[in-house]
Motif scaffolding. Structure first.
Motif, PDB file in Angstrom:
ATOM      1  N   ALA A 204       0.821  -1.211   0.000  1.00  0.00           N
ATOM      2  CA  ALA A 204       0.000   0.000   0.000  1.00  0.00           C
ATOM      3  C   ALA A 204       0.855   1.262   0.000  1.00  0.00           C
ATOM      4  CB  ALA A 204      -0.938  -0.006   1.203  1.00  0.00           C
ATOM      5  N   LYS A 205       1.959   1.230   0.708  1.00  0.00           N
ATOM      6  CA  LYS A 205       2.763   2.442   0.894  1.00  0.00           C
ATOM      7  C   LYS A 205       3.374   2.962  -0.402  1.00  0.00           C
ATOM      8  CE  LYS A 205       6.556   4.328   3.598  1.00  0.00           C
ATOM      9  NZ  LYS A 205       7.559   4.051   4.629  1.00  0.00           N
ATOM     10  N   ASP A 206       3.994   2.066  -1.176  1.00  0.00           N
ATOM     11  CA  ASP A 206       4.718   2.530  -2.365  1.00  0.00           C
ATOM     12  C   ASP A 206       4.352   1.789  -3.648  1.00  0.00           C
ATOM     13  OD1 ASP A 206       5.908   0.086  -1.921  1.00  0.00           O
ATOM     14  OD2 ASP A 206       7.885   0.888  -1.431  1.00  0.00           O
ATOM     15  N   GLY A 207       3.382   0.878  -3.585  1.00  0.00           N
ATOM     16  CA  GLY A 207       2.949   0.154  -4.774  1.00  0.00           C
ATOM     17  C   GLY A 207       3.901  -0.935  -5.232  1.00  0.00           C
ATOM     18  N   ARG A 208       4.929  -1.199  -4.428  1.00  0.00           N
ATOM     19  CA  ARG A 208       5.901  -2.223  -4.801  1.00  0.00           C
ATOM     20  C   ARG A 208       5.232  -3.590  -4.848  1.00  0.00           C
ATOM     21  NH1 ARG A 208      11.109  -2.994  -1.126  1.00  0.00           N
ATOM     22  NH2 ARG A 208       9.643  -1.844   0.154  1.00  0.00           N
ATOM     23  N   ARG A 209       5.596  -4.379  -5.874  1.00  0.00           N
ATOM     24  CA  ARG A 209       5.077  -5.743  -6.036  1.00  0.00           C
ATOM     25  C   ARG A 209       6.059  -6.732  -5.436  1.00  0.00           C
ATOM     26  NH1 ARG A 209       2.655  -7.123 -11.780  1.00  0.00           N
ATOM     27  NH2 ARG A 209       3.690  -9.011 -11.105  1.00  0.00           N
ATOM     28  N   LEU A 210       5.541  -7.630  -4.607  1.00  0.00           N
ATOM     29  CA  LEU A 210       6.357  -8.700  -4.051  1.00  0.00           C
ATOM     30  C   LEU A 210       5.794 -10.018  -4.560  1.00  0.00           C
ATOM     31  CD1 LEU A 210       6.595  -7.478  -0.338  1.00  0.00           C
ATOM     32  CD2 LEU A 210       8.248  -7.117  -2.166  1.00  0.00           C
ATOM     33  N   ASP A 211       6.590 -10.749  -5.321  1.00  0.00           N
ATOM     34  CA  ASP A 211       6.172 -12.054  -5.816  1.00  0.00           C
ATOM     35  C   ASP A 211       6.409 -13.102  -4.733  1.00  0.00           C
ATOM     36  OD1 ASP A 211       5.553 -11.017  -8.350  1.00  0.00           O
ATOM     37  OD2 ASP A 211       7.640 -11.204  -8.984  1.00  0.00           O
ATOM     38  N   ALA A 212       5.549 -14.116  -4.684  1.00  0.00           N
ATOM     39  CA  ALA A 212       5.688 -15.137  -3.658  1.00  0.00           C
ATOM     40  C   ALA A 212       5.068 -16.451  -4.103  1.00  0.00           C
ATOM     41  CB  ALA A 212       5.014 -14.672  -2.368  1.00  0.00           C
ATOM     42  N   ARG A 213       5.689 -17.563  -3.692  1.00  0.00           N
ATOM     43  CA  ARG A 213       5.085 -18.873  -3.938  1.00  0.00           C
ATOM     44  C   ARG A 213       3.883 -19.067  -3.036  1.00  0.00           C
ATOM     45  NH1 ARG A 213       9.173 -23.417  -3.114  1.00  0.00           N
ATOM     46  NH2 ARG A 213       7.263 -24.608  -3.374  1.00  0.00           N
ATOM     47  N   PHE A 214       3.960 -18.500  -1.824  1.00  0.00           N
ATOM     48  CA  PHE A 214       2.883 -18.601  -0.845  1.00  0.00           C
ATOM     49  C   PHE A 214       2.643 -17.227  -0.248  1.00  0.00           C
ATOM     50  CE2 PHE A 214       5.265 -22.581  -0.764  1.00  0.00           C
ATOM     51  CZ  PHE A 214       4.267 -23.485  -1.075  1.00  0.00           C
ATOM     52  N   VAL A 215       1.398 -16.928   0.030  1.00  0.00           N
ATOM     53  CA  VAL A 215       1.042 -15.691   0.717  1.00  0.00           C
ATOM     54  C   VAL A 215       0.274 -16.074   1.969  1.00  0.00           C
ATOM     55  CG1 VAL A 215      -0.295 -13.552   0.595  1.00  0.00           C
ATOM     56  CG2 VAL A 215       0.927 -14.360  -1.430  1.00  0.00           C
ATOM     57  N   VAL A 216       0.737 -15.599   3.122  1.00  0.00           N
ATOM     58  CA  VAL A 216       0.076 -15.868   4.397  1.00  0.00           C
ATOM     59  C   VAL A 216      -0.473 -14.546   4.907  1.00  0.00           C
ATOM     60  CG1 VAL A 216       0.361 -16.699   6.757  1.00  0.00           C
ATOM     61  CG2 VAL A 216       1.673 -17.747   4.891  1.00  0.00           C
ATOM     62  N   SER A 217      -1.755 -14.519   5.185  1.00  0.00           N
ATOM     63  CA  SER A 217      -2.402 -13.297   5.666  1.00  0.00           C
ATOM     64  C   SER A 217      -2.846 -13.470   7.112  1.00  0.00           C
ATOM     65  CB  SER A 217      -3.618 -12.979   4.791  1.00  0.00           C
ATOM     66  OG  SER A 217      -4.361 -11.912   5.352  1.00  0.00           O
ATOM     67  N   ASN A 218      -2.635 -12.434   7.923  1.00  0.00           N
ATOM     68  CA  ASN A 218      -3.144 -12.489   9.294  1.00  0.00           C
ATOM     69  C   ASN A 218      -4.457 -11.726   9.417  1.00  0.00           C
ATOM     70  OD1 ASN A 218      -2.180  -9.869   9.159  1.00  0.00           O
ATOM     71  ND2 ASN A 218      -1.495  -9.846  11.271  1.00  0.00           N
ATOM     72  N   ALA A 219      -4.981 -11.272   8.285  1.00  0.00           N
ATOM     73  CA  ALA A 219      -6.285 -10.601   8.276  1.00  0.00           C
ATOM     74  C   ALA A 219      -7.395 -11.650   8.211  1.00  0.00           C
ATOM     75  CB  ALA A 219      -6.393  -9.668   7.074  1.00  0.00           C
ATOM     76  N   ASP A 220      -8.613 -11.222   8.525  1.00  0.00           N
ATOM     77  CA  ASP A 220      -9.727 -12.157   8.423  1.00  0.00           C
ATOM     78  C   ASP A 220     -10.003 -12.478   6.953  1.00  0.00           C
ATOM     79  OD1 ASP A 220     -11.682 -10.229   7.310  1.00  0.00           O
ATOM     80  OD2 ASP A 220     -11.588  -9.327   9.300  1.00  0.00           O
ATOM     81  N   LEU A 221     -10.814 -13.491   6.711  1.00  0.00           N
ATOM     82  CA  LEU A 221     -11.087 -13.959   5.348  1.00  0.00           C
ATOM     83  C   LEU A 221     -11.629 -12.860   4.454  1.00  0.00           C
ATOM     84  CD1 LEU A 221     -11.218 -16.285   3.312  1.00  0.00           C
ATOM     85  CD2 LEU A 221     -13.528 -16.745   4.146  1.00  0.00           C
ATOM     86  N   LYS A 222     -12.595 -12.097   4.941  1.00  0.00           N
ATOM     87  CA  LYS A 222     -13.207 -11.050   4.129  1.00  0.00           C
ATOM     88  C   LYS A 222     -12.185 -10.012   3.680  1.00  0.00           C
ATOM     89  CE  LYS A 222     -17.058  -7.793   4.170  1.00  0.00           C
ATOM     90  NZ  LYS A 222     -18.173  -7.253   4.979  1.00  0.00           N
ATOM     91  N   ARG A 223     -11.347  -9.547   4.603  1.00  0.00           N
ATOM     92  CA  ARG A 223     -10.324  -8.549   4.247  1.00  0.00           C
ATOM     93  C   ARG A 223      -9.296  -9.141   3.305  1.00  0.00           C
ATOM     94  NH1 ARG A 223     -10.611  -4.008   7.787  1.00  0.00           N
ATOM     95  NH2 ARG A 223     -11.837  -4.509   9.619  1.00  0.00           N
ATOM     96  N   THR A 224      -8.926 -10.384   3.507  1.00  0.00           N
ATOM     97  CA  THR A 224      -7.937 -11.015   2.652  1.00  0.00           C
ATOM     98  C   THR A 224      -8.447 -11.220   1.244  1.00  0.00           C
ATOM     99  OG1 THR A 224      -6.934 -12.139   4.549  1.00  0.00           O
ATOM    100  CG2 THR A 224      -6.462 -13.048   2.378  1.00  0.00           C
TER     101      THR A 224
END
Length: 73
Positions: free
Chosen positions: A51-71
């Motif tokens: 969000a801060k700078d629009g930088r893209r981070l590629d990943a094999r896996f993404v782990v979110s600590n947000a709830d399902l709806k936000r994720t």
């Protein structure tokens, strides 16, 4: 207390061990890096856009600590 169990060293130990495992397998853990969007290609998460700078981070896996709806939304 009967029936209550706590990790030795406190609750932070669980998160610390998870971070250790991720890093031991070549992963990275980002903190205080709000995500604008989880990138999805062919029905799977492929990274995030910060969000801060629009930088893209590629990943094999993404782990979110947000709830399902936000994720998902």
């Amino acid at each position: 207390m009967r029936g209550a169990f706590y990790p030795e060293g406190g609750g932070q130990v669980v998160a610390a061990r998870l971070v250790e495992a991720i890093r031991a397998h070549g992963g990275a853990v980002w903190t205080r890096a709000p995500v604008a969007k989880v990138r999805v290609e062919d029905g799977r998460a492929t990274g995030v856009v910060l969000a801060k700078d629009g930088r893209r981070l590629d990943a094999r896996f993404v782990v979110s600590n947000a709830d399902l709806k936000r994720t998902v939304l």
